[in-house]
Motif scaffolding. Structure first.
Motif, PDB file in Angstrom:
ATOM      1  N   UNK A 194       0.837  -1.192   0.000  1.00  0.00           N
ATOM      2  CA  UNK A 194       0.000   0.000   0.000  1.00  0.00           C
ATOM      3  C   UNK A 194       0.877   1.249   0.000  1.00  0.00           C
ATOM      4  N   UNK A 195       0.320   2.310  -0.598  1.00  0.00           N
ATOM      5  CA  UNK A 195       1.077   3.543  -0.827  1.00  0.00           C
ATOM      6  C   UNK A 195       0.111   4.702  -1.005  1.00  0.00           C
ATOM      7  N   UNK A 196       0.431   5.826  -0.366  1.00  0.00           N
ATOM      8  CA  UNK A 196      -0.369   7.033  -0.547  1.00  0.00           C
ATOM      9  C   UNK A 196       0.188   7.802  -1.747  1.00  0.00           C
ATOM     10  N   UNK A 197      -0.654   8.062  -2.722  1.00  0.00           N
ATOM     11  CA  UNK A 197      -0.244   8.799  -3.921  1.00  0.00           C
ATOM     12  C   UNK A 197      -0.515  10.290  -3.796  1.00  0.00           C
ATOM     13  N   UNK A 198      -1.558  10.624  -3.046  1.00  0.00           N
ATOM     14  CA  UNK A 198      -1.923  12.026  -2.824  1.00  0.00           C
ATOM     15  C   UNK A 198      -2.740  12.099  -1.550  1.00  0.00           C
ATOM     16  N   UNK A 199      -2.529  13.151  -0.773  1.00  0.00           N
ATOM     17  CA  UNK A 199      -3.329  13.350   0.432  1.00  0.00           C
ATOM     18  C   UNK A 199      -3.586  14.831   0.625  1.00  0.00           C
ATOM     19  N   UNK A 200      -4.842  15.155   0.957  1.00  0.00           N
ATOM     20  CA  UNK A 200      -5.141  16.525   1.346  1.00  0.00           C
ATOM     21  C   UNK A 200      -4.358  16.838   2.620  1.00  0.00           C
ATOM     22  N   UNK A 201      -4.157  18.109   2.871  1.00  0.00           N
ATOM     23  CA  UNK A 201      -3.351  18.534   4.011  1.00  0.00           C
ATOM     24  C   UNK A 201      -3.873  17.978   5.338  1.00  0.00           C
ATOM     25  N   UNK A 202      -5.191  17.843   5.460  1.00  0.00           N
ATOM     26  CA  UNK A 202      -5.759  17.375   6.729  1.00  0.00           C
ATOM     27  C   UNK A 202      -6.005  15.866   6.772  1.00  0.00           C
ATOM     28  N   UNK A 203      -5.492  15.113   5.802  1.00  0.00           N
ATOM     29  CA  UNK A 203      -5.691  13.658   5.740  1.00  0.00           C
ATOM     30  C   UNK A 203      -5.136  13.003   6.999  1.00  0.00           C
ATOM     31  N   UNK A 204      -5.992  12.280   7.713  1.00  0.00           N
ATOM     32  CA  UNK A 204      -5.578  11.614   8.944  1.00  0.00           C
ATOM     33  C   UNK A 204      -6.095  10.188   8.940  1.00  0.00           C
ATOM     34  N   UNK A 205      -5.189   9.252   9.161  1.00  0.00           N
ATOM     35  CA  UNK A 205      -5.504   7.829   9.151  1.00  0.00           C
ATOM     36  C   UNK A 205      -5.298   7.273  10.551  1.00  0.00           C
ATOM     37  N   UNK A 206      -6.211   6.413  10.965  1.00  0.00           N
ATOM     38  CA  UNK A 206      -6.042   5.647  12.201  1.00  0.00           C
ATOM     39  C   UNK A 206      -5.830   4.205  11.772  1.00  0.00           C
ATOM     40  N   UNK A 207      -4.734   3.626  12.220  1.00  0.00           N
ATOM     41  CA  UNK A 207      -4.432   2.244  11.871  1.00  0.00           C
ATOM     42  C   UNK A 207      -4.408   1.375  13.106  1.00  0.00           C
TER      43      UNK A 207
END
Length: 110
Positions: free
Chosen positions: A68-81
């Motif tokens: 998995x890989x992030x290609x683009x994220x908005x400035x406020x992108x927040x992930x909980x894993x």
């Protein structure tokens, strides 16, 4: 809260951050990713995998070994894993990503 939801289902070791911009995977453990805020484009399945736009409220469960890989994220992108009970996360980078990073390393002599 995503942490509460994951922990109520025995997924622990929660973290809050983004998703790496290079392909990586966890060879011995599954992972759940919940989007807490913002929007991002993420590729699942390695370099030739499928690209999805994930937004707040989306959840993805990745079987062990899923690149998995992030290609683009908005400035406020927040992930909980989080991870299920069991062995360590054992994160690994793909071979292609490793070779590309070595080639671009400014410390490497030409």
């Amino acid at each position: 809260m995503l942490e509460d939801l994951f922990e109520a289902n025995s997924w622990g070791d929660t973290w809050r951050d983004g998703i790496y911009s290079y392909v990586h995977y966890h060879s011995r453990i599954h992972e759940v990713l919940g989007i807490a805020r913002g929007k991002g484009r993420v590729r699942f399945g390695g370099n030739k995998g499928r690209i999805f736009t994930l937004k707040a409220g989306d959840v993805a469960i990745l079987p062990a070994g899923t690149g998995h890989q992030c290609l683009f994220a908005e400035e406020d992108f927040l992930v909980v894993g989080a991870y299920p009970p069991g062995p360590t996360t054992n994160a690994r980078r793909s071979r292609i990503g490793r070779a590309r990073r070595r080639a671009l390393d400014p410390r490497r002599s030409i």
